[in-house]
Design a protein around this motif. Structure first.
Motif, PDB file in Angstrom:
ATOM      1  N   LEU A 139     -49.890-102.540 -47.213  1.00 48.82           N
ATOM      2  CA  LEU A 139     -49.272-101.976 -46.163  1.00 48.82           C
ATOM      3  C   LEU A 139     -50.357-102.054 -45.043  1.00 48.82           C
ATOM      4  N   LEU A 140     -49.826-102.492 -43.725  1.00 50.34           N
ATOM      5  CA  LEU A 140     -51.038-102.750 -43.002  1.00 50.34           C
ATOM      6  C   LEU A 140     -50.838-101.937 -41.709  1.00 50.34           C
ATOM      7  N   GLY A 141     -49.778-100.898 -41.787  1.00 53.54           N
ATOM      8  CA  GLY A 141     -49.301-100.151 -40.390  1.00 53.54           C
ATOM      9  C   GLY A 141     -48.104 -99.442 -40.437  1.00 53.54           C
ATOM     10  N   CYS A 142     -47.835 -98.941 -39.501  1.00 54.75           N
ATOM     11  CA  CYS A 142     -46.478 -98.271 -39.369  1.00 54.75           C
ATOM     12  C   CYS A 142     -45.935 -98.171 -38.205  1.00 54.75           C
ATOM     13  N   VAL A 143     -44.534 -97.954 -38.030  1.00 56.16           N
ATOM     14  CA  VAL A 143     -44.004 -97.818 -36.670  1.00 56.16           C
ATOM     15  C   VAL A 143     -43.066 -96.353 -36.817  1.00 56.16           C
ATOM     16  N   TYR A 144     -43.180 -95.709 -35.917  1.00 53.40           N
ATOM     17  CA  TYR A 144     -42.498 -94.534 -36.074  1.00 53.40           C
ATOM     18  C   TYR A 144     -41.502 -94.307 -34.671  1.00 53.40           C
TER      19      TYR A 144
END
Length: 167
Positions: free
Chosen positions: A94-99
């Motif tokens: 898991l390399l990041g997130c978008v909210y």
């Protein structure tokens, strides 16, 4: 009144250019990958999200993260807010997130922010994500006035905006 049309269907897989990475809605079962990603970038994430969200706490346990991801999973199912995780093709990292959230401040109909893990900051994958997110939001989401927090408006300036009327 809902912040999204009743018939809106959220995307379930969003490929990034090049085919090696994708976004998909986060799930509780992603905790083994999410917890080390968040805690490995915690200081920088706190500098971004801490003043607004109080996240991620320095003492965030695996169990607390798991509960948080379960909450996100339920919010996604109910279309209350969305957390998309950035994965490699095999979903081994898991390399990041978008909210994607309903507006907490006046002047927008959706609020979007995103991050990548520390080792990707300034690199090609972050640049690809930075280019993709606004295009994806314009193409696949029903917003007329999306706000990209931390991009088109700084977090401190966002915090200074008024809350929407009627809240």
């Amino acid at each position: 009144m809902s912040w999204l049309p009743d018939d809106f269907v959220h995307p379930v897989l969003v490929p990034l250019p090049g085919g090696g990475h994708h976004l998909r809605p986060i799930r509780e079962s992603d905790t083994p990958l999410d917890h080390p990603a968040v805690m490995g970038s915690r200081e920088r994430l706190w500098s971004v999200y801490g003043p607004a969200w109080g996240w991620p706490a320095a003492t965030m346990t695996y169990e607390a993260d798991q509960a948080d991801l379960l909450r996100h999973e339920k919010e996604i199912a109910a279309h209350r807010s969305f957390n998309y995780a950035l994965f490699d093709a095999a979903e081994t990292a898991l390399l990041g997130c978008v909210y994607i959230d309903p507006p907490e401040r006046a002047g927008a109909d959706g609020e979007i922010s995103w991050w990548v893990v520390d080792e990707l900051v300034g690199g090609k994958l972050e640049q690809d994500l930075d280019a993709l997110v606004p295009q994806w939001i314009a193409a696949d989401w029903p917003f007329e006035q999306p706000r990209f927090i931390g991009r088109e408006i700084s977090w401190p300036d966002w915090l200074a905006l008024p809350e929407p009327s009627g809240t």
